[in-house]
Design a protein around this motif. Structure first.
Motif, PDB file in Angstrom:
ATOM      1  N   THR A   2       0.817  -1.207   0.000  1.00 53.16           N
ATOM      2  CA  THR A   2       0.000   0.000   0.000  1.00 53.16           C
ATOM      3  C   THR A   2       0.846   1.250   0.000  1.00 53.16           C
ATOM      4  O   THR A   2       2.019   1.226   0.354  1.00 53.16           O
ATOM      5  N   THR A   3       0.228   2.338  -0.426  1.00 50.68           N
ATOM      6  CA  THR A   3       0.885   3.642  -0.402  1.00 50.68           C
ATOM      7  C   THR A   3       0.461   4.366   0.854  1.00 50.68           C
ATOM      8  O   THR A   3      -0.402   3.909   1.598  1.00 50.68           O
ATOM      9  N   ALA A   4       1.033   5.527   1.088  1.00 49.90           N
ATOM     10  CA  ALA A   4       0.742   6.291   2.298  1.00 49.90           C
ATOM     11  C   ALA A   4      -0.735   6.637   2.422  1.00 49.90           C
ATOM     12  O   ALA A   4      -1.261   6.751   3.520  1.00 49.90           O
ATOM     13  N   ASN A   5      -1.435   6.799   1.329  1.00 48.90           N
ATOM     14  CA  ASN A   5      -2.848   7.165   1.398  1.00 48.90           C
ATOM     15  C   ASN A   5      -3.759   5.948   1.227  1.00 48.90           C
ATOM     16  O   ASN A   5      -4.908   6.076   0.836  1.00 48.90           O
ATOM     17  N   ASP A   6      -3.242   4.773   1.568  1.00 48.08           N
ATOM     18  CA  ASP A   6      -3.994   3.520   1.575  1.00 48.08           C
ATOM     19  C   ASP A   6      -4.408   3.011   0.204  1.00 48.08           C
ATOM     20  O   ASP A   6      -5.184   2.072   0.111  1.00 48.08           O
ATOM     21  N   GLY A   7      -3.934   3.615  -0.863  1.00 44.72           N
ATOM     22  CA  GLY A   7      -4.098   3.028  -2.180  1.00 44.72           C
ATOM     23  C   GLY A   7      -3.005   1.989  -2.341  1.00 44.72           C
ATOM     24  O   GLY A   7      -2.178   1.783  -1.459  1.00 44.72           O
ATOM     25  N   THR A   8      -2.983   1.312  -3.460  1.00 46.93           N
ATOM     26  CA  THR A   8      -1.923   0.330  -3.676  1.00 46.93           C
ATOM     27  C   THR A   8      -0.887   0.874  -4.643  1.00 46.93           C
ATOM     28  O   THR A   8      -1.175   1.765  -5.452  1.00 46.93           O
ATOM     29  N   ILE A   9       0.290   0.323  -4.568  1.00 47.34           N
ATOM     30  CA  ILE A   9       1.330   0.635  -5.549  1.00 47.34           C
ATOM     31  C   ILE A   9       0.795   0.295  -6.939  1.00 47.34           C
ATOM     32  O   ILE A   9       0.994   1.042  -7.893  1.00 47.34           O
ATOM     33  N   TYR A  10       0.129  -0.824  -7.038  1.00 47.27           N
ATOM     34  CA  TYR A  10      -0.462  -1.269  -8.303  1.00 47.27           C
ATOM     35  C   TYR A  10      -1.307  -0.156  -8.929  1.00 47.27           C
ATOM     36  O   TYR A  10      -1.136   0.192 -10.094  1.00 47.27           O
ATOM     37  N   GLU A  11      -2.216   0.407  -8.150  1.00 46.40           N
ATOM     38  CA  GLU A  11      -3.063   1.491  -8.653  1.00 46.40           C
ATOM     39  C   GLU A  11      -2.250   2.745  -8.946  1.00 46.40           C
ATOM     40  O   GLU A  11      -2.443   3.403  -9.970  1.00 46.40           O
ATOM     41  N   ALA A  12      -1.337   3.078  -8.038  1.00 49.66           N
ATOM     42  CA  ALA A  12      -0.573   4.318  -8.151  1.00 49.66           C
ATOM     43  C   ALA A  12       0.315   4.363  -9.393  1.00 49.66           C
ATOM     44  O   ALA A  12       0.504   5.425  -9.983  1.00 49.66           O
ATOM     45  N   ALA A 105       7.508   6.654 -10.975  1.00 47.80           N
ATOM     46  CA  ALA A 105       7.862   7.794 -10.130  1.00 47.80           C
ATOM     47  C   ALA A 105       8.785   7.357  -8.998  1.00 47.80           C
ATOM     48  O   ALA A 105       8.641   6.262  -8.442  1.00 47.80           O
ATOM     49  N   GLU A 106       9.701   8.239  -8.629  1.00 46.62           N
ATOM     50  CA  GLU A 106      10.735   7.921  -7.644  1.00 46.62           C
ATOM     51  C   GLU A 106      10.158   7.392  -6.344  1.00 46.62           C
ATOM     52  O   GLU A 106      10.658   6.405  -5.798  1.00 46.62           O
ATOM     53  N   THR A 107       9.134   7.990  -5.826  1.00 49.43           N
ATOM     54  CA  THR A 107       8.549   7.543  -4.557  1.00 49.43           C
ATOM     55  C   THR A 107       8.154   6.073  -4.630  1.00 49.43           C
ATOM     56  O   THR A 107       8.411   5.305  -3.703  1.00 49.43           O
ATOM     57  N   TYR A 108       7.559   5.679  -5.726  1.00 47.72           N
ATOM     58  CA  TYR A 108       7.124   4.296  -5.890  1.00 47.72           C
ATOM     59  C   TYR A 108       8.296   3.379  -6.193  1.00 47.72           C
ATOM     60  O   TYR A 108       8.321   2.233  -5.732  1.00 47.72           O
ATOM     61  N   ARG A 109       9.274   3.878  -6.962  1.00 46.53           N
ATOM     62  CA  ARG A 109      10.487   3.075  -7.203  1.00 46.53           C
ATOM     63  C   ARG A 109      11.124   2.687  -5.878  1.00 46.53           C
ATOM     64  O   ARG A 109      11.469   1.527  -5.657  1.00 46.53           O
ATOM     65  N   THR A 110      11.282   3.670  -5.004  1.00 46.84           N
ATOM     66  CA  THR A 110      11.908   3.421  -3.706  1.00 46.84           C
ATOM     67  C   THR A 110      11.109   2.412  -2.900  1.00 46.84           C
ATOM     68  O   THR A 110      11.673   1.461  -2.340  1.00 46.84           O
ATOM     69  N   ALA A 111       9.802   2.582  -2.840  1.00 44.08           N
ATOM     70  CA  ALA A 111       8.953   1.657  -2.077  1.00 44.08           C
ATOM     71  C   ALA A 111       9.044   0.243  -2.643  1.00 44.08           C
ATOM     72  O   ALA A 111       9.167  -0.736  -1.888  1.00 44.08           O
ATOM     73  N   ILE A 112       8.993   0.131  -3.963  1.00 47.39           N
ATOM     74  CA  ILE A 112       9.084  -1.179  -4.607  1.00 47.39           C
ATOM     75  C   ILE A 112      10.433  -1.825  -4.312  1.00 47.39           C
ATOM     76  O   ILE A 112      10.505  -2.993  -3.923  1.00 47.39           O
ATOM     77  N   LEU A 113      11.507  -1.076  -4.507  1.00 45.51           N
ATOM     78  CA  LEU A 113      12.843  -1.635  -4.290  1.00 45.51           C
ATOM     79  C   LEU A 113      13.076  -2.030  -2.838  1.00 45.51           C
ATOM     80  O   LEU A 113      13.704  -3.064  -2.570  1.00 45.51           O
ATOM     81  N   GLU A 114      12.589  -1.231  -1.904  1.00 45.78           N
ATOM     82  CA  GLU A 114      12.767  -1.574  -0.491  1.00 45.78           C
ATOM     83  C   GLU A 114      12.071  -2.894  -0.175  1.00 45.78           C
ATOM     84  O   GLU A 114      12.649  -3.769   0.469  1.00 45.78           O
ATOM     85  N   ARG A 115      10.855  -3.042  -0.632  1.00 44.54           N
ATOM     86  CA  ARG A 115      10.092  -4.260  -0.310  1.00 44.54           C
ATOM     87  C   ARG A 115      10.642  -5.475  -1.058  1.00 44.54           C
ATOM     88  O   ARG A 115      10.789  -6.541  -0.489  1.00 44.54           O
ATOM     89  N   ILE A 116      10.958  -5.297  -2.338  1.00 46.49           N
ATOM     90  CA  ILE A 116      11.414  -6.443  -3.133  1.00 46.49           C
ATOM     91  C   ILE A 116      12.815  -6.877  -2.700  1.00 46.49           C
ATOM     92  O   ILE A 116      13.176  -8.038  -2.841  1.00 46.49           O
ATOM     93  N   THR A 117      13.595  -5.955  -2.151  1.00 45.18           N
ATOM     94  CA  THR A 117      14.926  -6.315  -1.650  1.00 45.18           C
ATOM     95  C   THR A 117      14.806  -7.311  -0.494  1.00 45.18           C
ATOM     96  O   THR A 117      15.593  -8.260  -0.398  1.00 45.18           O
ATOM     97  N   LEU A 118      13.822  -7.119   0.361  1.00 42.02           N
ATOM     98  CA  LEU A 118      13.598  -8.079   1.449  1.00 42.02           C
ATOM     99  C   LEU A 118      13.306  -9.462   0.879  1.00 42.02           C
ATOM    100  O   LEU A 118      13.823 -10.478   1.362  1.00 42.02           O
ATOM    101  N   THR A 119      12.478  -9.503  -0.144  1.00 43.87           N
ATOM    102  CA  THR A 119      12.140 -10.767  -0.793  1.00 43.87           C
ATOM    103  C   THR A 119      13.370 -11.375  -1.455  1.00 43.87           C
ATOM    104  O   THR A 119      13.636 -12.570  -1.330  1.00 43.87           O
ATOM    105  N   ALA A 120      14.140 -10.547  -2.160  1.00 45.13           N
ATOM    106  CA  ALA A 120      15.346 -11.037  -2.837  1.00 45.13           C
ATOM    107  C   ALA A 120      16.348 -11.591  -1.827  1.00 45.13           C
ATOM    108  O   ALA A 120      16.990 -12.621  -2.082  1.00 45.13           O
ATOM    109  N   ASN A 121      16.479 -10.935  -0.697  1.00 43.21           N
ATOM    110  CA  ASN A 121      17.376 -11.438   0.348  1.00 43.21           C
ATOM    111  C   ASN A 121      16.934 -12.817   0.829  1.00 43.21           C
ATOM    112  O   ASN A 121      17.758 -13.695   1.073  1.00 43.21           O
ATOM    113  N   HIS A 122      15.645 -12.999   0.937  1.00 42.26           N
ATOM    114  CA  HIS A 122      15.086 -14.270   1.396  1.00 42.26           C
ATOM    115  C   HIS A 122      15.318 -15.397   0.372  1.00 42.26           C
ATOM    116  O   HIS A 122      15.375 -16.567   0.741  1.00 42.26           O
ATOM    117  N   MET A 123      15.473 -15.040  -0.897  1.00 40.69           N
ATOM    118  CA  MET A 123      15.645 -16.035  -1.951  1.00 40.69           C
ATOM    119  C   MET A 123      17.058 -16.594  -2.006  1.00 40.69           C
ATOM    120  O   MET A 123      17.275 -17.679  -2.559  1.00 40.69           O
TER     121      MET A 123
END
Length: 128
Positions: A2-12, A105-123
């Motif tokens: 989700t994004t800060a305003n409770d929408g999803t990254i997908y929608e944003a 957009a940069e804000t979403y790039r950062t959010a995506i990379l932060e979350r996916i990095t956790l997943t990548a570390n787990h892999m």
């Protein structure tokens, strides 16, 4: 995701079409990356299709991956492949480049990379 305003990254970022463009740009990079080609099939069509389903779900869109393939069980599904720190970094590099390629957009790039990095570390399942 989700994004800060409770929408999803997908929608944003623009929904299915934007995620599809991102996935296409990502696999164009994966296909050329010497650290990744040894663990990916030569024909990336099916791999990219499955990844698209995952990205759609991961970014907060419809649960397409689960509908078709069940629970992601990512680590288990990736155990047959040697995922080293170098390959993790290469995978993340491809994703970061694709995010720029499709002008997420940069804000979403950062959010995506932060979350996916956790997943990548787990892999990771193999040391160098």
């Amino acid at each position: 995701m989700t994004t800060a305003n409770d929408g999803t990254i997908y929608e944003a970022i623009g929904g299915y079409d934007a995620v599809d463009q991102l996935n296409t740009a990502f696999y164009e990079r994966v296909a050329q990356h010497s650290d990744l080609t040894p663990i990916f099939p030569e024909d990336l069509t099916e791999t990219a299709r499955i990844q698209l389903l995952f990205f759609v779900q991961f970014f907060g869109g419809p649960r397409l991956y689960e509908e078709e393939r069940g629970h992601p069980m990512l680590r288990r599904r990736h155990l047959p492949f040697e995922i080293t720190p170098t390959r993790r970094n290469a995978w993340l590099e491809c994703l970061e480049g694709a995010l720029h390629d499709v002008e997420i957009a940069e804000t979403y790039r950062t959010a995506i990379l932060e979350r996916i990095t956790l997943t990548a570390n787990h892999m990771m399942n193999t040391s160098e």
